[in-house]
Motif scaffolding. Structure first.
Motif, PDB file in Angstrom:
ATOM      1  N   LYS A   1     -12.390  -4.806  -1.782  1.00 41.97           N
ATOM      2  CA  LYS A   1     -12.717  -4.420  -0.414  1.00 41.97           C
ATOM      3  C   LYS A   1     -11.607  -3.613   0.259  1.00 41.97           C
ATOM      4  O   LYS A   1     -11.861  -2.922   1.254  1.00 41.97           O
ATOM      5  CB  LYS A   1     -13.018  -5.667   0.425  1.00 41.97           C
ATOM      6  N   VAL A   2     -10.410  -3.733  -0.253  1.00 42.10           N
ATOM      7  CA  VAL A   2      -9.259  -3.076   0.353  1.00 42.10           C
ATOM      8  C   VAL A   2      -8.639  -2.115  -0.647  1.00 42.10           C
ATOM      9  O   VAL A   2      -8.328  -2.500  -1.777  1.00 42.10           O
ATOM     10  CB  VAL A   2      -8.211  -4.108   0.815  1.00 42.10           C
TER      11      VAL A   2
ATOM     12  N   LYS B   1      -8.381  -7.831  -2.438  1.00 41.75           N
ATOM     13  CA  LYS B   1      -9.482  -8.568  -1.814  1.00 41.75           C
ATOM     14  C   LYS B   1     -10.821  -8.285  -2.496  1.00 41.75           C
ATOM     15  O   LYS B   1     -11.830  -7.991  -1.853  1.00 41.75           O
ATOM     16  CB  LYS B   1      -9.577  -8.242  -0.315  1.00 41.75           C
TER      17      LYS B   1
ATOM     18  N   CYS C   1      -5.496   0.024  -1.906  1.00 41.11           N
ATOM     19  CA  CYS C   1      -4.036   0.040  -1.770  1.00 41.11           C
ATOM     20  C   CYS C   1      -3.489   1.462  -1.718  1.00 41.11           C
ATOM     21  O   CYS C   1      -2.287   1.655  -1.563  1.00 41.11           O
ATOM     22  CB  CYS C   1      -3.399  -0.743  -2.916  1.00 41.11           C
TER      23      CYS C   1
ATOM     24  N   TRP D   1      -9.315   3.316   8.338  1.00 44.37           N
ATOM     25  CA  TRP D   1      -9.629   2.392   7.251  1.00 44.37           C
ATOM     26  C   TRP D   1      -9.122   0.987   7.586  1.00 44.37           C
ATOM     27  O   TRP D   1      -9.801  -0.015   7.334  1.00 44.37           O
ATOM     28  CB  TRP D   1      -8.993   2.870   5.942  1.00 44.37           C
ATOM     29  N   HIS D   2      -7.933   0.914   8.159  1.00 40.32           N
ATOM     30  CA  HIS D   2      -7.371  -0.387   8.532  1.00 40.32           C
ATOM     31  C   HIS D   2      -8.160  -1.002   9.691  1.00 40.32           C
ATOM     32  O   HIS D   2      -8.423  -2.214   9.697  1.00 40.32           O
ATOM     33  CB  HIS D   2      -5.898  -0.223   8.912  1.00 40.32           C
TER      34      HIS D   2
ATOM     35  N   GLU E   1       0.846  -1.196   0.000  1.00 39.35           N
ATOM     36  CA  GLU E   1       0.000   0.000   0.000  1.00 39.35           C
ATOM     37  C   GLU E   1       0.880   1.244   0.000  1.00 39.35           C
ATOM     38  O   GLU E   1       2.054   1.199   0.369  1.00 39.35           O
ATOM     39  CB  GLU E   1      -0.932   0.012   1.223  1.00 39.35           C
TER      40      GLU E   1
ATOM     41  N   CYS F   1     -11.280  -2.426   8.315  1.00 37.07           N
ATOM     42  CA  CYS F   1     -11.034  -3.665   7.576  1.00 37.07           C
ATOM     43  C   CYS F   1     -10.826  -4.844   8.526  1.00 37.07           C
ATOM     44  O   CYS F   1     -11.332  -5.944   8.287  1.00 37.07           O
ATOM     45  CB  CYS F   1      -9.818  -3.488   6.669  1.00 37.07           C
TER      46      CYS F   1
ATOM     47  N   SER G   1     -13.565  -5.146   5.218  1.00 38.26           N
ATOM     48  CA  SER G   1     -13.590  -4.195   4.112  1.00 38.26           C
ATOM     49  C   SER G   1     -13.210  -2.807   4.612  1.00 38.26           C
ATOM     50  O   SER G   1     -13.544  -2.419   5.743  1.00 38.26           O
ATOM     51  CB  SER G   1     -14.977  -4.139   3.476  1.00 38.26           C
ATOM     52  N   MET G   2     -12.508  -2.043   3.752  1.00 38.36           N
ATOM     53  CA  MET G   2     -12.226  -0.657   4.072  1.00 38.36           C
ATOM     54  C   MET G   2     -13.369   0.259   3.700  1.00 38.36           C
ATOM     55  O   MET G   2     -13.399   1.437   4.096  1.00 38.36           O
ATOM     56  CB  MET G   2     -10.957  -0.190   3.338  1.00 38.36           C
TER      57      MET G   2
END
Length: 506
Positions: free
Chosen positions: A414-415, A411, A417, A494-495, A368, A498, A503-504
């Motif tokens: 959903k994530v 993902k 970067c 966001w992390h 990321e 998740c 999901s972010m």
């Protein structure tokens, strides 16, 4: 005493030390620092680590503790990292790994992992920072009558291991073609401060050393004969995302040539490991560049194809790691490739001063990036180690151009970067020049943090996350210091989301 049944073992004294892998593994003491050969699935010992794993398993079954510390060039394979990790045989591991069992042990806190820049490993060993090395286990392709060693498909840290280890075990692998002899360039001119001298390498593929490794025969305690291939490195065909990333990079390089910041044949190329990296190299096959040169760590399928097709004149690396198809071509045309490939110790291939002197164009993957250009190459969600930093830092900080590449999402979308703040920093904003996703390319050269943030959001973020990033950036600029605006209470939200939901996305 046993005698050699292989023409690859021509030194009479060392032929007398041929034994089984189990007998050799029995000579390794518990708690030893072991220098293993191997770099990105190439040139690692095959039999001794498995025999050592069997011995450790038996010791544990008898209630006796037994672990070792494993030092390599980079990642190895299931026969080494996987076998030893499976039996809880590794206490400490450095400097890079990619084995799933070993990774799980690291993230469970069962293995102490030292994630080190690859250019630092040999010098830290020489400085004594890591402690003494009791045993080196090194794969070679042959032993000459005078005791010199024909290196295998990976040089890595083998020169250093052979020099500093108290005892040496050699695995002589008769499967790789002996015609690789002469492909290697082992430089013996390095020294530790204050006796260091400049390394006289001014062209990416010139030779400054000798074709063989040296070892003191009196230190060799065992010679084990093997006939096994390296780990099969399977590379997926470039997908649409990889091809888009490659296209952005090639267009950018063509522009740099057009405006006079690069010569027509560019500058030596370094490419990190993986499918995206191979896609970039594959894209160069149809690009407007000729007479390319490689100066990299691992020569993979994409670079081999560039050489085969005449787009790349020659390449320097520390290891060759190929798919089955590419390996077949390499073996069938070994004389052709031997004249165009140079394999060196990683203290040369990854040497920061040489990377800067040669003007290497560096291309490396990341997990990321944040909106200010900080890069996380190693940790998933800030805590879980993936593989390690490898040599990306050696090249990123010192390259003429430095690219970090990734798909914009993971993902299944959903994530993101691209995030407000990376959960772990491997490369700071000061070392990041260019970020590329399939969405676009952000050229960060000459930009302030706030300028970088807007370019990264506009060019690299996925459309599903771009408005969220813009909202965060806009609100961060509404209060507080404005050099690098952040909302600390939200920067890693966001992390956290998740980890809680998978999901972010809100």
């Amino acid at each position: 005493m046993p005698t050699s049944s292989s023409p690859r073992i021509q030194h009479p004294g060392l032929a007398q030390k041929i034994m089984s892998a189990a007998e050799a593994a029995a000579l390794i003491p518990a708690g030893a620092n072991i220098g293993m050969s191997g770099f990105t699935g190439a040139g690692y010992p095959k039999q001794v680590p498995q025999a050592l794993a069997a011995r450790i398993e038996a010791e544990h079954a008898a209630g006796r503790p037994f672990q070792v510390n494993v030092w390599t060039g980079a990642s190895t394979a299931p026969e080494l990292d996987g076998a030893l990790a499976k039996v809880n045989g590794i206490h400490q591991r450095l400097p890079f790994q990619s084995d799933p069992i070993c990774r799980d042990k690291i993230n469970a806190g069962e293995v102490h992992y030292l994630d080190i820049h690859l250019s630092h490993v040999a010098q830290h060993a020489w400085f004594g920072f890591l402690g003494p090395m009791q045993v080196a286990v090194v794969e070679v392709l042959g032993i000459l009558p005078d005791g010199r060693l024909i290196p295998s498909a990976a040089v890595g840290n083998n020169k250093t291991w052979l020099e500093i280890a108290d005892k040496v075990i050699l695995e002589v692998n008769s499967l790789p073609p002996i015609e690789m002899e002469g492909m290697h360039d082992i430089y013996y001119g390095t020294a530790i401060p204050p006796r260091r001298q400049p390394i006289h390498l001014t062209q990416a593929t010139e030779r400054i050393g000798e074709p063989y490794l040296r070892v003191d025969p009196s230190k060799v305690i065992a010679v084990v004969q093997t006939h096994q291939r390296d780990r099969d490195t399977a590379f997926a065909k470039p997908d649409a995302v990889s091809n888009q990333i490659a296209a952005h990079i090639i267009d950018f390089l063509a522009h740099e040539v057009k405006v006079g910041r690069l010569p027509k044949n560019m500058l030596p190329l370094q490419s990190g490991v993986g499918n995206v990296a191979n896609a970039v190299l594959t894209g160069l096959l149809d690009g407007p560049f000729d007479e390319l040169l490689g100066f990299t760590e691992v020569l993979q399928d994409g670079m081999l194809e560039l050489i085969k097709r005449g787009k790349m004149t020659a390449a320097s690396a520390t290891a060759i790691s190929l798919s089955s198809e590419a390996l077949k071509d390499f073996n069938e045309h070994i004389a052709f490739y031997r004249d165009r490939i140079v394999l060196r110790p990683q203290e040369i291939s990854n040497h920061p001063e040489l990377v800067r002197r040669l003007g290497v164009i560096a291309m490396n993957a990341m997990i990321e990036a944040d909106i200010y250009g900080n890069i996380n190459s190693t940790h998933v969600m800030g805590s879980a180690m993936m593989n390690g930093i490898g040599g990306s830092g050696d090249y990123a900080r010192n390259g003429y151009l430095s690219f970090f590449v990734t798909p914009s999402v993971a993902k299944g979308g959903k994530v993101s970067c691209i995030v407000p703040m990376v959960s772990h920093v491997d490369h700071t904003e000061h070392d990041t020049q260019i970020i590329v996703t399939e969405q676009g390319l952000a050229d960060l050269r000459g930009l302030s943090p706030r300028q970088r943030a807007q370019v990264i959001i506009d060019k690299c973020a996925h459309p599903d996350f771009r408005p969220l990033l813009q909202d965060y950036f806009d609100r961060a600029r509404s209060k507080g210091a404005q050099h690098t605006p952040h909302i600390l209470g939200e920067a890693l939200s966001w992390h956290e989301r998740c980890l809680a939901t998978g999901s972010m996305l809100p």
